[in-house]
Design an enzyme around this catalytic site. Structure first.
Site, PDB file in Angstrom:
ATOM      1  N   PRO A   2      92.244  72.405  18.615  1.00  0.00           N
ATOM      2  CA  PRO A   2      90.830  72.173  18.408  1.00  0.00           C
ATOM      3  C   PRO A   2      90.480  70.839  17.794  1.00  0.00           C
ATOM      4  O   PRO A   2      90.416  70.716  16.579  1.00  0.00           O
ATOM      5  CB  PRO A   2      90.409  73.324  17.506  1.00  0.00           C
ATOM      6  CG  PRO A   2      91.518  74.309  17.608  1.00  0.00           C
ATOM      7  CD  PRO A   2      92.722  73.544  17.923  1.00  0.00           C
ATOM      8  N   GLU A   3      90.213  69.882  18.626  1.00  0.00           N
ATOM      9  CA  GLU A   3      89.532  68.674  18.184  1.00  0.00           C
ATOM     10  C   GLU A   3      88.190  68.673  18.902  1.00  0.00           C
ATOM     11  O   GLU A   3      87.880  69.622  19.623  1.00  0.00           O
ATOM     12  CB  GLU A   3      90.372  67.429  18.509  1.00  0.00           C
ATOM     13  CG  GLU A   3      91.700  67.423  17.749  1.00  0.00           C
ATOM     14  CD  GLU A   3      92.536  66.174  17.958  1.00  0.00           C
ATOM     15  OE1 GLU A   3      91.962  65.091  18.094  1.00  0.00           O
ATOM     16  OE2 GLU A   3      93.772  66.288  17.992  1.00  0.00           O
ATOM     17  N   LYS A  59      84.341  69.107  14.439  1.00  0.00           N
ATOM     18  CA  LYS A  59      85.145  70.256  14.846  1.00  0.00           C
ATOM     19  C   LYS A  59      84.504  71.584  14.457  1.00  0.00           C
ATOM     20  O   LYS A  59      85.137  72.630  14.599  1.00  0.00           O
ATOM     21  CB  LYS A  59      86.542  70.153  14.217  1.00  0.00           C
ATOM     22  CG  LYS A  59      87.293  68.879  14.591  1.00  0.00           C
ATOM     23  CD  LYS A  59      88.592  68.755  13.814  1.00  0.00           C
ATOM     24  CE  LYS A  59      89.243  67.393  14.053  1.00  0.00           C
ATOM     25  NZ  LYS A  59      90.426  67.192  13.199  1.00  0.00           N
ATOM     26  N   ARG A 112      97.258  81.305  13.586  1.00  0.00           N
ATOM     27  CA  ARG A 112      97.411  81.065  12.152  1.00  0.00           C
ATOM     28  C   ARG A 112      96.033  81.125  11.535  1.00  0.00           C
ATOM     29  O   ARG A 112      95.076  80.617  12.096  1.00  0.00           O
ATOM     30  CB  ARG A 112      98.025  79.673  11.942  1.00  0.00           C
ATOM     31  CG  ARG A 112      99.414  79.561  12.520  1.00  0.00           C
ATOM     32  CD  ARG A 112      99.781  78.137  12.834  1.00  0.00           C
ATOM     33  NE  ARG A 112      99.961  77.324  11.662  1.00  0.00           N
ATOM     34  CZ  ARG A 112     100.146  76.004  11.717  1.00  0.00           C
ATOM     35  NH1 ARG A 112     100.153  75.383  12.874  1.00  0.00           N
ATOM     36  NH2 ARG A 112     100.330  75.326  10.636  1.00  0.00           N
ATOM     37  N   ARG A 153      87.148  48.813   4.631  1.00  0.00           N
ATOM     38  CA  ARG A 153      87.951  50.023   4.441  1.00  0.00           C
ATOM     39  C   ARG A 153      89.404  49.662   4.296  1.00  0.00           C
ATOM     40  O   ARG A 153      89.946  48.894   5.078  1.00  0.00           O
ATOM     41  CB  ARG A 153      87.787  50.925   5.668  1.00  0.00           C
ATOM     42  CG  ARG A 153      87.112  52.227   5.407  1.00  0.00           C
ATOM     43  CD  ARG A 153      87.317  53.160   6.576  1.00  0.00           C
ATOM     44  NE  ARG A 153      88.137  54.283   6.190  1.00  0.00           N
ATOM     45  CZ  ARG A 153      87.676  55.334   5.537  1.00  0.00           C
ATOM     46  NH1 ARG A 153      86.419  55.397   5.199  1.00  0.00           N
ATOM     47  NH2 ARG A 153      88.483  56.318   5.212  1.00  0.00           N
ATOM     48  N   ARG A 252     100.928  62.921   9.299  1.00  0.00           N
ATOM     49  CA  ARG A 252     100.992  63.504  10.637  1.00  0.00           C
ATOM     50  C   ARG A 252     101.915  62.649  11.501  1.00  0.00           C
ATOM     51  O   ARG A 252     102.167  61.489  11.185  1.00  0.00           O
ATOM     52  CB  ARG A 252      99.598  63.548  11.295  1.00  0.00           C
ATOM     53  CG  ARG A 252      98.490  64.032  10.384  1.00  0.00           C
ATOM     54  CD  ARG A 252      98.730  65.426   9.847  1.00  0.00           C
ATOM     55  NE  ARG A 252      98.918  66.381  10.915  1.00  0.00           N
ATOM     56  CZ  ARG A 252      97.937  66.930  11.622  1.00  0.00           C
ATOM     57  NH1 ARG A 252      96.693  66.620  11.367  1.00  0.00           N
ATOM     58  NH2 ARG A 252      98.207  67.789  12.586  1.00  0.00           N
TER      59      ARG A 252
END
Length: 265
Positions: A2-3, A59, A112, A153, A252
């Site tokens: 799910p993105e 999301k 999950r 940033r 990740r």
DNA sequence: CCTATAGCCTGACGGC
DNA sequence: TGCCGTCAGGCTATAG
């Protein structure tokens, strides 16, 4: 999965299946997944009501009830939806099961239990309270604004793309795809990107999300020229054939082509 | 601000 | 075949 493209696909799925049916029974097996609402309240608010529309931010998926509030679903890493009729067809790991008066059911399934279920008065307020960034796809971010957002940033572009408080909707897989198409190394620093690179990145975000949504986020239907189709151990770059590399970034695993995505000096 | 780590969950996969 | 560690398309809390 799910993105943003997956969640948008499910939003359309809900629109096509689950609106305007009276809700009967509700089964909830979601300990620790309920966010700011009790089982009892959730059940009481859904029963007898009906969904009338949907919206999405990043999301998060929101299903509006006729009585006003919205059911909020967040899919975590394994969430999905299934609308079905056969009473024996309840998928395993169904955590929220909604029975409609037309004999169909909507199963909200998480293998999950990393997702979230909530009831919110207003998605816009929810987005504010959670301090989510603008949706990465709609209504779209102007290039000038995008540049301003990234300006100053610190940290890598990949972690910025995946930061939901910066931009809502992009995760590990699609950030890899966007960086591949923008030919940026995943460890590239935000501050080091020049105007041209920022423009290419901006375009890649819009392009990747648009195509993925068009193809219903189905890996089988995504272009063979995409990284994510080959994104695996010993996978090859679809552009130049080089073996893909991977490294840990922001906790990740990032996959990239070491030839097409050169690291900055 | 930012990064790294552990933890939340559960199943699939690879190595032995 | 069975056991065990590791990893995973997310996110939060915590510490540095």
């Amino acid at each position: 999965m799910p993105e943003l493209p997956d969640v948008e696909t499910w939003r359309r799925y809900v629109d096509a299946t689950s609106l305007h049916h009276r809700i009967g029974r509700i089964d909830i097996d979601a300990p620790r997944m309920l966010q700011g609402v009790s089982r009892q309240t959730l059940r009481a608010r859904l029963q007898g009501d009906a969904f009338e529309s949907t919206t999405r931010h990043g999301k998060h998926l929101f299903l509006r009830l006729e009585s006003g509030p919205w059911l909020m679903l967040h899919f975590g890493m394994t969430g999905r939806l299934n609308y079905f009729k056969d009473p024996d067809g309840v998928p395993s790991h169904t955590r929220l099961l909604i029975h409609f008066d037309n004999g169909f059911h909507l199963a909200c399934v998480w293998r999950r239990r990393l997702g979230r279920i909530g009831l919110v008065d207003d998605p816009a307020s929810f987005v504010r309270e959670e301090r989510l960034g603008p949706d990465a796809y709609e209504p779209g971010i102007e290039l000038a604004e995008f540049k301003a957002m990234l300006h100053g940033r610190r940290g890598s572009v990949k972690s910025a793309l995946m930061n939901q408080r910066f931009l809502a909707g992009i995760g590990n897989i699609y950030s890899d795809e966007i960086l591949f198409q923008a030919r940026l190394h995943p460890r590239s620093r935000c501050q080091r990107l020049d105007s041209q690179e920022l423009a290419v990145l901006h375009r890649a975000i819009g392009h990747v999300l648009r195509i993925a949504i068009e193809r219903q986020a189905d890996p089988e239907r995504l272009p063979q020229s995409w990284l994510l189709v080959n994104r695996r151990e010993r996978g090859e770059c679809p552009r130049c054939g080089a073996p893909l590399a991977h490294m840990a970034i922001a906790g990740r695993t990032a996959y990239y082509c070491p030839d097409c995505q050169r690291e900055q000096q």
